[in-house]
Scaffold this motif. Structure first.
Motif, mmCIF file in Angstrom:
data_model
loop_
_atom_site.group_PDB
_atom_site.id
_atom_site.type_symbol
_atom_site.label_atom_id
_atom_site.label_comp_id
_atom_site.label_asym_id
_atom_site.label_seq_id
_atom_site.Cartn_x
_atom_site.Cartn_y
_atom_site.Cartn_z
ATOM 1 N N GLY A 105 0.805 -1.213 0.000
ATOM 2 C CA GLY A 105 0.000 0.000 0.000
ATOM 3 C C GLY A 105 0.837 1.261 0.000
ATOM 4 N N LEU A 106 1.910 1.277 0.784
ATOM 5 C CA LEU A 106 2.790 2.446 0.820
ATOM 6 C C LEU A 106 3.532 2.626 -0.495
ATOM 7 N N HIS A 107 4.012 1.525 -1.051
ATOM 8 C CA HIS A 107 4.830 1.600 -2.262
ATOM 9 C C HIS A 107 4.009 1.975 -3.487
ATOM 10 N N GLN A 108 2.816 1.401 -3.581
ATOM 11 C CA GLN A 108 2.009 1.595 -4.786
ATOM 12 C C GLN A 108 0.848 2.569 -4.588
ATOM 13 N N GLY A 109 0.637 3.017 -3.350
ATOM 14 C CA GLY A 109 -0.477 3.921 -3.088
ATOM 15 C C GLY A 109 -1.831 3.249 -3.141
ATOM 16 N N TRP A 110 -1.887 1.954 -2.846
ATOM 17 C CA TRP A 110 -3.152 1.222 -2.883
ATOM 18 C C TRP A 110 -3.926 1.469 -1.583
ATOM 19 N N ARG A 111 -5.008 2.163 -1.685
ATOM 20 C CA ARG A 111 -5.768 2.539 -0.488
ATOM 21 C C ARG A 111 -6.390 1.334 0.196
ATOM 22 N N SER A 112 -6.881 0.393 -0.582
ATOM 23 C CA SER A 112 -7.510 -0.784 0.030
ATOM 24 C C SER A 112 -6.493 -1.591 0.825
ATOM 25 N N ALA A 113 -5.255 -1.679 0.335
ATOM 26 C CA ALA A 113 -4.211 -2.399 1.062
ATOM 27 C C ALA A 113 -3.862 -1.678 2.364
ATOM 28 N N LEU A 114 -3.821 -0.337 2.319
ATOM 29 C CA LEU A 114 -3.540 0.434 3.532
ATOM 30 C C LEU A 114 -4.639 0.242 4.573
ATOM 31 N N VAL A 115 -5.876 0.221 4.139
ATOM 32 C CA VAL A 115 -6.988 0.027 5.084
ATOM 33 C C VAL A 115 -6.918 -1.365 5.702
ATOM 34 N N ALA A 116 -6.656 -2.378 4.893
ATOM 35 C CA ALA A 116 -6.543 -3.741 5.426
ATOM 36 C C ALA A 116 -5.389 -3.849 6.415
ATOM 37 N N ALA A 117 -4.254 -3.231 6.087
ATOM 38 C CA ALA A 117 -3.110 -3.255 6.997
ATOM 39 C C ALA A 117 -3.411 -2.519 8.289
ATOM 40 N N ALA A 118 -4.190 -1.456 8.203
ATOM 41 C CA ALA A 118 -4.564 -0.686 9.397
ATOM 42 C C ALA A 118 -5.405 -1.508 10.363
ATOM 43 N N ILE A 119 -6.012 -2.573 9.864
ATOM 44 C CA ILE A 119 -6.797 -3.472 10.718
ATOM 45 C C ILE A 119 -5.957 -4.653 11.191
#
Length: 417
Positions: A105-119
């Protein structure tokens, strides 16, 4: 001196899966640096830099410390880890899946990946706390050791929660002051989680395996209390937008005090046990002190301090521990599987000194990392990435050698029924 409690050691697969995963993340760090060498070490908020930092902090250091905690607490501190056999595989998957999603998510700017990681990542740290904190509270004796682990695990949970908020902020779901919150998140993660944990482990590891003395308990208690109080106050000041100098100084000074105290104990030891663990810790402590000084000097301090501290110093400390823990775990597994009357290979046979030395020598080219931070250039960064990949690939192959030797030994004896 603390004695080892072999009967309380967890199932060998529990710490081993984390400890063998750490070098794999180190290889990935090298691959990312090779791919992003033209931008990765230039600016703090560059996506490639953020991804690389979290590969180190979570992938390498996180896996190594999860595995060390789950092995150290029951075997060396007499602390019961709850649900280790049942929850361990879930903890491993939850944590590493969260790291994969965060880095992507950080590398590619994928918002869905960032949200999943935040959980997922806060859940993983909360699960680690649920497995260990009740045992820390119920155990008897070694109050300072248990307090240090309690502070470290509590700081890890706080760091994960703050990181979850930051991930949601980067994904555009929450409006937050990202820069101050990121500073607080990084400070609690590096000092409160990693350095406090290393200082707590050192209280047992250094006398037991290096032949040093220990700091007087009141001295270490004052340092630990100072970490909690000053880090809390400095974090509040940073969030109130009073500048970050106090927060940076708190991290740097306390890390420098830990490194200086440990080096002083090594220097004063009358019968120092020389070997790979000693040299990895000595080198790691020296580089950690240099990282703290770079942070105080602020001459490209953040980037240089990160390259020194996160890329070299702290990994040297954890790889030194892994080189001792993994063969010990392998020996415990043989002890539990083989019938009585069979002589087991010693820990040093499962992982010979020459192999440990090779791992440490492979770390020397990592000095290219701070060089690339000081003099940014694509070719130097990519050379550092190649060095990273080779160094951590060597560490993985050597650590896996314990399993290969154990399987070879088991093929020659009758397993216990």
């Amino acid at each position: 001196m603390t004695s080892l409690r072999l009967e309380q050691a967890p199932p060998p697969s529990l710490p081993r899966r984390f400890l063998l995963g750490a070098p794999c993340w180190g290889v990935l760090a090298g691959a990312l640096l090779i791919a992003d060498g033209d931008v990765a070490l230039h600016a703090r908020w560059n996506p490639a830099t953020l991804a690389l930092v979290h590969v180190f902090v979570l992938g390498v250091l996180g896996n190594a410390m999860f595995g060390s905690v789950l092995q150290f607490l029951p075997a060396a501190a007499g602390v019961r880890v709850r649900g280790g056999a049942a929850l361990g595989p879930w903890l491993h998957v939850l944590f590493n899946l969260g790291v994969v999603l965060l880095v992507a998510g950080l590398h590619q700017g994928w918002r869905s990946a960032l949200v999943a990681a935040a959980i997922l990542l806060p859940l993983a740290f909360v699960l680690l706390a649920a497995m260990t904190v009740p045992g820390l509270l119920a155990a008897l004796g070694q109050r300072l050791l248990r307090a240090g682990f309690g502070v470290a695990i509590g700081s890890a949970v706080l760091t994960a929660l703050l990181g979850g908020l930051l991930a949601l902020g980067l994904a555009g779901h929450v409006a937050l002051p990202l820069a101050p919150l990121a500073d607080v998140h990084a400070s609690w993660g590096v000092l409160g989680w990693v350095v406090v944990l290393m200082a707590s482990v050192a209280r047992v590891v250094m006398p037991m395996f290096q032949g040093t003395g220990t700091l007087h308990a009141p001295v270490q208690a004052v340092w630990l209390g100072s970490v909690v109080l000053m880090l809390s106050a400095a974090a509040c000041g940073r969030l109130a937008d009073r500048g970050g100098a106090w927060l940076v100084g708190t991290v740097a000074v306390h890390a420098l005090l830990f490194a200086a105290a440990a080096l002083w104990l090594q220097w004063r030891a009358s019968r120092l046990r020389r070997g790979p663990l000693l040299w990895s810790w000595r080198a790691g402590l020296i580089v950690l002190a240099l990282a703290a000084l770079a942070l105080l000097a602020d001459a490209r301090g953040g980037m240089l301090a990160g390259a020194l501290g996160l890329g070299i110093a702290l990994p040297l400390l954890v790889v030194g521990m892994a080189l001792e823990i993994v063969p010990f775990v392998g020996w415990i597994e043989l002890h539990r599987r083989v019938g009585r009357g069979v002589q087991l290979p010693g820990v040093q046979r499962l992982l010979p000194v020459r192999d440990k030395t090779c791992v440490l020598l492979a770390q020397v080219p990592l000095l290219l990392l701070p060089a690339a931070a000081l003099w940014p250039s694509p070719w130097l960064a990519r050379a550092a990435g190649l060095a990273l990949g080779l160094a951590w690939g060597c560490a993985w192959w050597v650590l896996c050698g314990v399993r290969r030797r154990a399987v070879l030994f088991l093929s020659t004896v009758q397993p216990r029924r």
